[in-house]
Design a protein around this motif. Structure first.
Motif, short mmCIF file in Angstrom:
data_model
loop_
_atom_site.label_atom_id
_atom_site.label_comp_id
_atom_site.label_asym_id
_atom_site.label_seq_id
_atom_site.Cartn_x
_atom_site.Cartn_y
_atom_site.Cartn_z
N LYS A 147 0.82 -1.20 0.00
CA LYS A 147 0.00 0.00 0.00
C LYS A 147 0.86 1.26 0.00
CE LYS A 147 -3.92 -2.23 2.15
NZ LYS A 147 -4.78 -2.34 3.31
N ARG A 148 2.08 1.19 0.51
CA ARG A 148 2.97 2.34 0.52
C ARG A 148 3.70 2.49 -0.81
NH1 ARG A 148 4.63 0.35 5.90
NH2 ARG A 148 6.42 -0.49 4.80
N ASN A 149 3.83 1.39 -1.56
CA ASN A 149 4.52 1.40 -2.84
C ASN A 149 3.55 1.03 -3.95
OD1 ASN A 149 7.09 1.93 -1.72
ND2 ASN A 149 7.34 -0.22 -1.24
N GLU A 150 3.67 1.71 -5.06
CA GLU A 150 2.87 1.35 -6.24
C GLU A 150 3.67 1.68 -7.48
OE1 GLU A 150 0.08 5.23 -6.97
OE2 GLU A 150 -0.58 3.79 -5.46
N TYR A 151 3.24 1.14 -8.60
CA TYR A 151 3.92 1.38 -9.86
C TYR A 151 3.33 2.59 -10.57
CZ TYR A 151 6.07 -3.22 -9.44
OH TYR A 151 6.80 -4.29 -9.01
N GLY A 152 4.15 3.25 -11.36
CA GLY A 152 3.70 4.38 -12.15
C GLY A 152 4.56 4.48 -13.40
N ILE A 153 4.26 5.43 -14.26
CA ILE A 153 5.03 5.66 -15.48
C ILE A 153 5.47 7.12 -15.50
CG2 ILE A 153 4.99 5.69 -18.00
CD1 ILE A 153 2.84 3.53 -17.86
N LYS A 154 6.75 7.33 -15.73
CA LYS A 154 7.31 8.68 -15.84
C LYS A 154 7.72 8.89 -17.29
CE LYS A 154 11.60 9.61 -14.61
NZ LYS A 154 12.82 9.86 -13.84
N GLN A 155 7.28 10.00 -17.88
CA GLN A 155 7.65 10.30 -19.26
C GLN A 155 8.75 11.35 -19.26
OE1 GLN A 155 4.53 11.75 -21.80
NE2 GLN A 155 5.85 11.79 -23.59
N VAL A 156 9.81 11.06 -20.01
CA VAL A 156 10.90 12.01 -20.21
C VAL A 156 11.17 12.06 -21.70
CG1 VAL A 156 13.30 12.59 -19.71
CG2 VAL A 156 11.91 11.47 -17.95
N GLY A 157 10.84 13.17 -22.32
CA GLY A 157 10.97 13.27 -23.77
C GLY A 157 10.06 12.27 -24.45
N ASP A 158 10.65 11.43 -25.31
CA ASP A 158 9.84 10.43 -26.01
C ASP A 158 9.97 9.04 -25.39
OD1 ASP A 158 12.45 9.95 -26.75
OD2 ASP A 158 11.99 9.59 -28.87
N ARG A 159 10.52 8.94 -24.18
CA ARG A 159 10.69 7.66 -23.50
C ARG A 159 9.77 7.57 -22.28
NH1 ARG A 159 13.24 4.01 -26.53
NH2 ARG A 159 13.72 2.88 -24.63
N TYR A 160 9.36 6.35 -21.94
CA TYR A 160 8.49 6.09 -20.80
C TYR A 160 9.21 5.15 -19.84
CZ TYR A 160 4.98 8.12 -23.80
OH TYR A 160 4.29 8.98 -24.61
N TYR A 161 9.31 5.55 -18.60
CA TYR A 161 10.03 4.81 -17.58
C TYR A 161 9.07 4.25 -16.54
CZ TYR A 161 14.15 7.18 -19.43
OH TYR A 161 15.14 7.65 -20.25
N PRO A 162 8.97 2.92 -16.42
CA PRO A 162 8.18 2.37 -15.32
C PRO A 162 8.94 2.69 -14.02
CG PRO A 162 8.84 0.63 -16.86
CD PRO A 162 9.52 1.87 -17.27
N VAL A 163 8.24 3.18 -13.02
CA VAL A 163 8.87 3.53 -11.76
C VAL A 163 8.07 2.93 -10.61
CG1 VAL A 163 9.86 5.69 -12.61
CG2 VAL A 163 7.61 5.72 -11.58
N ILE A 164 8.72 2.81 -9.47
CA ILE A 164 8.04 2.39 -8.25
C ILE A 164 7.90 3.63 -7.39
CG2 ILE A 164 8.16 0.96 -6.19
CD1 ILE A 164 9.75 -1.06 -7.86
N VAL A 165 6.68 3.98 -7.04
CA VAL A 165 6.38 5.16 -6.25
C VAL A 165 6.38 4.75 -4.77
CG1 VAL A 165 4.73 7.00 -5.80
CG2 VAL A 165 4.99 6.10 -8.12
N ASP A 166 7.25 5.37 -3.99
CA ASP A 166 7.34 5.10 -2.56
C ASP A 166 6.57 6.20 -1.83
OD1 ASP A 166 7.99 4.68 0.08
OD2 ASP A 166 10.12 4.35 -0.31
N LYS A 167 5.33 5.91 -1.46
CA LYS A 167 4.48 6.92 -0.83
C LYS A 167 5.02 7.35 0.53
CE LYS A 167 0.22 5.66 -3.13
NZ LYS A 167 -1.18 5.31 -2.94
N GLU A 168 5.65 6.43 1.24
CA GLU A 168 6.18 6.75 2.56
C GLU A 168 7.32 7.76 2.46
OE1 GLU A 168 8.52 3.93 5.36
OE2 GLU A 168 6.38 3.66 5.79
N ALA A 169 8.18 7.61 1.46
CA ALA A 169 9.31 8.53 1.29
C ALA A 169 8.93 9.77 0.48
CB ALA A 169 10.46 7.80 0.61
N GLY A 170 7.78 9.71 -0.19
CA GLY A 170 7.33 10.86 -0.97
C GLY A 170 8.05 11.02 -2.29
N GLY A 171 8.49 9.92 -2.89
CA GLY A 171 9.20 10.01 -4.17
C GLY A 171 9.04 8.73 -4.97
N HIS A 172 9.90 8.58 -5.97
CA HIS A 172 9.86 7.40 -6.81
C HIS A 172 11.28 7.01 -7.19
CE1 HIS A 172 10.17 10.53 -9.91
NE2 HIS A 172 10.79 9.61 -10.60
#
Length: 65
Positions: free
Chosen positions: A7-32
């Protein structure tokens, strides 16, 4: 205990330019953080959002067991 961590971690997608990066979002730390590509040693990235979403779905299924 494993459920609380999910529940504290979930997956997301970060777009940078024309690339898409799957990321793990750490809700407890407030970042990814980005997922490493084991073949290149760099960050895992895709050319389309659909490919990144497919990776996230596979990772979620694997995490569930």
């Amino acid at each position: 205990m494993g459920e609380a961590k999910e529940k504290r971690n979930e997956y997301g997608i970060k777009q940078v330019g024309d690339r898409y990066y799957p990321v793990i979002v750490d809700k407890e730390a407030g970042g990814h953080y980005e997922i490493n590509n084991s073949l290149t040693g760099g960050s895992l990235s895709y050319k389309s959002a659909e490919q990144a979403e497919a990776y996230i779905e596979r990772a979620k299924a694997k995490q569930r067991g």
